[in-house]
Design a protein around this motif. Structure first.
Motif, mmCIF file in Angstrom:
data_model
loop_
_atom_site.group_PDB
_atom_site.id
_atom_site.type_symbol
_atom_site.label_atom_id
_atom_site.label_comp_id
_atom_site.label_asym_id
_atom_site.label_seq_id
_atom_site.Cartn_x
_atom_site.Cartn_y
_atom_site.Cartn_z
ATOM 1 N N ALA A 1 -3.537 7.317 10.547
ATOM 2 C CA ALA A 1 -3.413 6.749 11.891
ATOM 3 C C ALA A 1 -3.964 5.212 11.736
ATOM 4 N N VAL A 2 -5.005 5.134 11.099
ATOM 5 C CA VAL A 2 -5.265 3.609 10.911
ATOM 6 C C VAL A 2 -4.329 2.594 10.345
ATOM 7 N N GLN A 3 -3.629 3.488 9.193
ATOM 8 C CA GLN A 3 -2.621 2.305 8.747
ATOM 9 C C GLN A 3 -1.328 2.249 9.266
ATOM 10 N N THR A 4 -0.962 3.229 10.112
ATOM 11 C CA THR A 4 0.032 3.200 11.138
ATOM 12 C C THR A 4 -0.267 2.119 12.144
ATOM 13 N N CYS A 5 -1.350 2.105 12.452
ATOM 14 C CA CYS A 5 -1.597 0.987 13.644
ATOM 15 C C CYS A 5 -1.666 -0.253 12.927
ATOM 16 N N GLN A 6 -2.170 -0.494 11.577
ATOM 17 C CA GLN A 6 -2.217 -1.526 10.944
ATOM 18 C C GLN A 6 -0.831 -2.303 10.699
ATOM 19 N N ARG A 7 0.256 -1.084 10.410
ATOM 20 C CA ARG A 7 1.562 -1.661 10.343
ATOM 21 C C ARG A 7 2.239 -2.413 11.301
ATOM 22 N N VAL A 8 1.688 -2.009 12.399
ATOM 23 C CA VAL A 8 2.266 -2.740 13.955
ATOM 24 C C VAL A 8 1.262 -3.836 14.374
ATOM 25 N N ASN A 9 0.556 -4.410 13.332
ATOM 26 C CA ASN A 9 -0.270 -5.659 13.667
ATOM 27 C C ASN A 9 -1.449 -5.016 14.617
ATOM 28 N N GLY A 10 -1.754 -3.721 14.594
ATOM 29 C CA GLY A 10 -2.903 -3.361 15.595
ATOM 30 C C GLY A 10 -3.986 -2.612 14.849
ATOM 31 N N SER A 11 -4.855 -2.140 15.670
ATOM 32 C CA SER A 11 -5.736 -0.826 15.042
ATOM 33 C C SER A 11 -5.854 0.288 16.044
ATOM 34 N N LEU A 12 -6.644 1.098 15.643
ATOM 35 C CA LEU A 12 -7.049 2.259 16.529
ATOM 36 C C LEU A 12 -7.990 1.670 17.593
ATOM 37 N N ALA A 13 -7.508 1.976 19.012
ATOM 38 C CA ALA A 13 -7.875 1.450 20.019
ATOM 39 C C ALA A 13 -9.516 1.540 20.075
#
Length: 255
Positions: A61-73
């Motif tokens: 999940a951390v990597q998925t958020c990073q791929r969309v220029n974000g992070s886990l909330a």
């Protein structure tokens, strides 16, 4: 801009009347900030949020958020958390908990410091960011917890029923990080142009709104240093309509 031709008169030299046709008038514009499609915008932090329903372990999940220029909330204040709890996320697809309650990975980890009579430990922000991030209260410990794990990962439980959501009811779980769960990503707001395209930092674009003749620079998700073009009226046409998406493009409505 003005929808109709604004005819103004002024006295020229020799007293003759000069006629001006102003098609667009540059005026202060209040831009509507927007997030990419599928994301929810919160004005208080100028951030965008999205729940991903494809169950992943914490690290994926951390990597998925990073791929969309974000992070886990993570959350900076109670108001931000209340905003998250009040949202009606698109949750029709397969989820990993009961239908009336949802759990999402968020950007905290629980570090266990003592396993003697009861589990003792403390919350940490998984990825160091703003010093203003608040930490959750004591968690409920998940059922899939391993006795070998000294670090657990945070799940925020939201309720599906509107009355529970709007009262801000929620729970914090410390769960085995390798369990699969939905997760909540957070990213900075972004610039979106008049045709709903995402604009990268520093690029020129025309922001969403009613003036297709603005050209702005994207800076920190905001349109800045905007320049407006003024259009001459189309020649040989009395009645016309402006194109809402293209600058200085008209459709002639004459018979």
């Amino acid at each position: 801009g003005k929808e109709n031709v604004d005819s103004r008169h002024s006295r020229g030299r020799g007293g003759e009347t000069t006629r001006f046709h102003t098609v667009n008038v540059a005026q202060p514009v209040r831009f509507s900030r927007k997030c990419p499609t599928g994301w929810h915008h919160y004005e208080g932090t100028a951030s965008c949020y999205r729940v991903y329903l494809n169950g992943e372990n914490y690290w994926d999940a951390v990597q998925t958020c990073q791929r969309v220029n974000g992070s886990l909330a993570t959350f900076t204040a109670d108001q931000e958390l209340r905003f998250i709890l009040a949202q009606e996320w698109d949750l029709e697809e397969k989820t990993f908990v009961r239908k009336d309650q949802r759990r999402f990975w968020v950007g905290y980890q629980y570090v266990i410091t003592n396993r003697n009579h009861s589990l003792e430990g403390h919350w940490e922000v998984a990825y160091k960011g703003s010093s203003e991030v608040f930490l959750p209260p004591d968690p409920i410990f998940g059922t899939a917890m391993s006795e070998k794990e000294n670090v657990l990962c945070a799940q925020l439980q939201c309720f599906h029923f509107p009355t529970l959501r709007h009262h801000g009811l929620h729970s914090w779980y410390a769960e085995n990080c390798y369990e699969k769960s939905s997760f909540l990503c957070k990213r900075s707001q972004t610039c979106v142009d008049i045709k709903d395209n995402i604009v990268d930092e520093g690029y020129y674009f025309t922001p969403k709104g009613n003036d297709p003749c603005l050209s702005c620079t994207c800076h920190n998700g905001e349109p800045e240093m905007c320049v407006a073009a003024l259009c001459e009226r189309p020649q040989g046409c009395q009645q016309y309509r402006k194109d809402p998406k293209e600058c200085c493009k008209f459709t002639c409505l004459d018979p």
